[in-house]
Design a protein around this motif. Structure first.
Motif: not given
Length: 302
Positions: A23-24, A201-205, A208-209
């Motif tokens: 789920e994450r 377009h990786v989201q480091h914020d 989930e992360w």
């Protein structure tokens, strides 16, 4: 998972435990090295700071190498510098076989004191991480500066810069007269799947992360090296509030120096007769010293 340390089949020393939190959109690896670590380090009389450094590097090699889907593929991690006290640190992992070696200037190391920083050991060095895929013959390599306080931070930078995968790594090392224990946790966020899709377009914020980063960051070095705490229980402590955590035992880890007389004989046969003649000693044999296992092989090509 239920917190039940020590139950039959619990994962302890020298085996990777893989896990996913569906789920994450997260995957991870956790490992604790014990007897294998002692076997690798015992090949040389390393002083305490180098022993600690090599232990961290071996845990990282096991974590990163276990990400390979190609069971015969190899992960090689090499830290190098031309001006540092440690001019070479190399570890590799292939099919559960782990090995490593550090080369350093003992006199300069003694001047640094008992707990030198990573920059004091390497100066302006770099970390190269290479994945060799046996099934396809492909090779992937990324090189990042040895910046930050730890090797783990440099590996996180590698995944950020080269793979565009948000990654958290935590390590722990404990060394005393009874031996050395080292553990590590790796967590990655893969919202677009593990393979076949570009992560432009990786989201480091990403929420989930951010959640996984906070949960994973709560682990302590003491937990990672505690032999009374099996790896399943460790994951339960971190993620017991998640709806589902899938765990799967990975490869058993063994000391894996692959040096043999036949291998060195095949390498030496590639040199010309005159070059081989110059290599011979007064007894007519060529001595080959394996840095990984500290063994000397006498090769008689005749």
């Amino acid at each position: 998972m239920a917190e039940n340390s020590g139950y039959p089949g619990a994962t302890g020393f020298d085996q990777v435990l893989a896990f996913t939190v569906p789920e994450r959109n997260a995957r991870g690896r956790v490992v604790r090295l014990g007897p294998v670590l002692d076997d690798v380090i015992a090949a040389h009389s390393y002083p305490a700071p180098i022993r600690h450094l090599l232990a961290e590097a071996l845990v990282l090699a096991a974590l990163l190498g276990s990400l390979l889907k190609d069971e015969q593929g190899q992960l090689t991690m090499q830290a190098q510098t031309q001006s540092g006290v440690v001019d070479l640190l190399v570890c590799d992992f292939r099919a559960g076989e782990l090995r490593g070696y550090a080369r350093f200037d003992r006199a300069r190391l003694d001047e640094l004191g008992p707990a030198p920083t990573l920059h004091a050991l390497f100066g302006d060095g770099y970390l190269a991480i290479t994945f060799d895929l046996a099934a396809t013959g492909q090779r992937y390599q990324g090189i990042v500066p040895l910046e930050g306080d730890t090797l783990a931070a440099a590996c996180e930078s590698y995944f950020f810069q080269s793979e565009q995968i948000p990654t958290l790594i935590r390590l722990g090392v404990q060394s005393d007269v009874n031996g050395c224990v080292a553990g590590g946790l790796l967590i990655q966020h893969l919202p677009d799947g593990e393979e076949g899709r570009e992560r432009l377009h990786v989201q480091h914020d990403h929420p989930e992360w951010e959640h996984m980063r906070i949960m994973g960051g709560a682990i302590s070095s003491a937990e990672l090296v505690d032999p009374a705490l099996d790896l399943e229980t460790l994951l339960w402590r971190l993620f017991h509030e998640e709806r589902e955590v899938r765990v799967e035992p990975g490869l058993k880890i063994v000391k894996g120096c692959r040096c043999t007389s036949d291998y060195y004989r095949s390498v030496l046969s590639r040199f010309g007769p005159d070059e081989r003649e110059e290599m011979r000693n007064e007894d007519g044999v060529i001595l080959v010293d394996c840095a990984f296992c500290s063994r000397v092989f006498e090769i008689d090509l005749d």
